[in-house]
Design an enzyme around this catalytic site. Structure first.
Site, PDB file in Angstrom:
ATOM      1  CB  SER A 146      -8.851   3.212  -1.829  1.00  0.00           C
ATOM      2  OG  SER A 146      -8.286   3.243  -0.536  1.00  0.00           O
ATOM      3  CG  HIS A 154      -7.167  -0.375  -4.104  1.00  0.00           C
ATOM      4  ND1 HIS A 154      -6.214  -0.919  -4.942  1.00  0.00           N
ATOM      5  CD2 HIS A 154      -6.481   0.376  -3.210  1.00  0.00           C
ATOM      6  CE1 HIS A 154      -5.017  -0.505  -4.572  1.00  0.00           C
ATOM      7  NE2 HIS A 154      -5.148   0.277  -3.515  1.00  0.00           N
ATOM      8  CG  ASP A 208      -5.174   0.942   0.223  1.00  0.00           C
ATOM      9  OD1 ASP A 208      -4.350   0.724  -0.676  1.00  0.00           O
ATOM     10  OD2 ASP A 208      -6.164   1.688   0.082  1.00  0.00           O
ATOM     11  CG  MET A 222      -1.068   0.577   4.590  1.00  0.00           C
ATOM     12  SD  MET A 222      -1.155   2.341   4.861  1.00  0.00           S
ATOM     13  CE  MET A 222      -2.126   2.851   3.431  1.00  0.00           C
ATOM     14  CG  HIS A 244      -1.954  -1.297  -2.613  1.00  0.00           C
ATOM     15  ND1 HIS A 244      -2.043   0.076  -2.628  1.00  0.00           N
ATOM     16  CD2 HIS A 244      -0.654  -1.595  -2.884  1.00  0.00           C
ATOM     17  CE1 HIS A 244      -0.833   0.571  -2.877  1.00  0.00           C
ATOM     18  NE2 HIS A 244       0.011  -0.416  -3.028  1.00  0.00           N
ATOM     19  CG  MET A 276       1.059  -0.278   0.297  1.00  0.00           C
ATOM     20  SD  MET A 276       0.053   1.174   0.565  1.00  0.00           S
ATOM     21  CE  MET A 276      -1.557   0.419   0.723  1.00  0.00           C
ATOM     22  CG  MET A 307       2.149   3.048  -5.603  1.00  0.00           C
ATOM     23  SD  MET A 307       0.434   2.841  -5.074  1.00  0.00           S
ATOM     24  CE  MET A 307       0.222   4.184  -3.907  1.00  0.00           C
ATOM     25  CG  PHE A 322      -0.518   8.586   5.245  1.00  0.00           C
ATOM     26  CD1 PHE A 322      -1.032   8.365   6.516  1.00  0.00           C
ATOM     27  CD2 PHE A 322       0.859   8.491   5.056  1.00  0.00           C
ATOM     28  CE1 PHE A 322      -0.195   8.071   7.589  1.00  0.00           C
ATOM     29  CE2 PHE A 322       1.707   8.201   6.119  1.00  0.00           C
ATOM     30  CZ  PHE A 322       1.182   7.993   7.395  1.00  0.00           C
ATOM     31  CG  ASP A 356      -3.611   3.432  -4.939  1.00  0.00           C
ATOM     32  OD1 ASP A 356      -4.411   4.285  -4.497  1.00  0.00           O
ATOM     33  OD2 ASP A 356      -3.131   2.508  -4.238  1.00  0.00           O
ATOM     34  N   GLY A 387      -4.502  10.043  -5.002  1.00  0.00           N
ATOM     35  CA  GLY A 387      -4.886  11.379  -5.445  1.00  0.00           C
ATOM     36  C   GLY A 387      -5.706  11.397  -6.724  1.00  0.00           C
TER      37      GLY A 387
HETATM   38  C1  DX5 Z   1      -2.233   5.073  -0.399  1.00  0.00           C
HETATM   39  C2  DX5 Z   1      -3.195   3.995  -0.754  1.00  0.00           C
HETATM   40  C3  DX5 Z   1      -4.322   4.443  -1.576  1.00  0.00           C
HETATM   41  C4  DX5 Z   1      -5.201   5.483  -0.929  1.00  0.00           C
HETATM   42  C5  DX5 Z   1      -5.853   6.254  -2.021  1.00  0.00           C
HETATM   43  O1  DX5 Z   1      -1.087   4.510   0.133  1.00  0.00           O
HETATM   44  O2  DX5 Z   1      -2.536   2.992  -1.494  1.00  0.00           O
HETATM   45  O3  DX5 Z   1      -5.104   3.356  -2.060  1.00  0.00           O
HETATM   46  O4  DX5 Z   1      -6.178   4.980  -0.093  1.00  0.00           O
HETATM   47  O5  DX5 Z   1      -6.582   7.283  -1.474  1.00  0.00           O
HETATM   48  P1  DX5 Z   1      -6.735   8.689  -2.232  1.00  0.00           P
HETATM   49  O6  DX5 Z   1      -7.493   8.438  -3.474  1.00  0.00           O
HETATM   50  O7  DX5 Z   1      -7.482   9.520  -1.233  1.00  0.00           O
HETATM   51  O8  DX5 Z   1      -5.355   9.224  -2.496  1.00  0.00           O
HETATM   52 ZN    ZN Z   2      -3.758   1.496  -2.488  1.00  0.00          ZN
END
Ligand code: DX5
Ligand code: ZN
Length: 228
Positions: free
Chosen positions: A10, A35, A37, A39, A70, A72, A141, A147, A175, A177
């Protein structure tokens, strides 16, 4: 068993002024897909980018890299066609964001993209299950979306295990952490598509981190096929 281990960095935690180069760097370091993201500041309390950026990234990296979008966003229906036109490969929307997942799945397919269906930590896997036969990938998730850099929620792993037991050949993505400290849990539970943001992008040696994550997942897949 038709699924394989795939690592999708990501790029949310990378230098956003250099996104094209960052995407290329990740592919050169062994990423299987990217990936991305999206938002909207409404579905999640943060804003990133939309289809104009995706179009520029597609031009920058060329036709091959697989873009897992992704989404969001609220009202995910409205971006299907623009994202397809921009060069997205897969449209992963949130179950919580729509009242008509069946119709959205159909629209995504008709626009030529693969279909991903995501659930937030508070959504049960039973709510996703009725759609599992119609999608290419389920995203569980492992943080609240919004974030990068948050702590991995290990208590999401029963969702992954349940999905793997019910849908043995489905692509299952995790996805949030995910990195060298949490990958074993994900792999054992049955996830095969691994999103990793900060652990890969902020590493001095992304190539090694990607290889490590992939090996752990490949070993778990191999073990599962021997146990069957
Ligand atoms: C969070 C995103 C993730 C994020 C993952 O809302 O969907 O894709 O970037 O980043 P890490 O791996 O640092 O948690
Ligand atoms: Zn994501």
């Amino acid at each position: 068993m038709s699924y394989s281990a795939k690592i999708g960095p990501s790029i949310l935690s990378s230098d956003l002024s250099q996104l094209g180069d960052e995407c290329k760097r990740m592919m050169e370091c062994g990423a299987d897909y990217l990936h991305l993201d999206v938002m909207d500041g409404h579905f999640v309390p943060n804003i990133t980018f939309g289809h104009p950026m995706v179009e520029c990234l597609r031009t920058a990296v060329g036709p091959d890299p697989f873009f897992d979008m992704h989404m969001m966003v609220s009202r995910p229906e409205q971006w299907v066609k623009p994202m397809a036109a921009a060069g997205a490969s897969q449209y992963t929307f949130h179950l919580e964001a729509t009242t008509n997942p069946g119709n959205l799945i159909k629209e995504i397919r008709e626009s030529g993209m693969k279909v991903g269906l995501a659930i937030k930590p508070g959504t049960t896997v039973e709510e996703l299950a009725p759609w599992a036969g119609q999608i290419d990938m389920a995203l569980v998730m492992t943080v609240e979306p919004g974030f990068g850099g948050q702590k991995f929620m290990e208590d999401m792993m029963p969702k992954v295990s349940w999905l793997r037991s019910q849908f043995p050949s489905l692509d299952i993505e995790v996805d949030g952490g995910v990195g060298p400290n949490s990958i074993h849990k994900c792999a054992e539970a049955g996830a095969n598509m691994i999103v990793s943001g900060s652990a890969v992008v902020s590493s001095d040696d992304p190539r090694s981190v990607i290889a490590l994550l992939k090996n752990v997942v490949m070993e778990a897949i191999q073990k599962r096929s021997l146990d069957r």
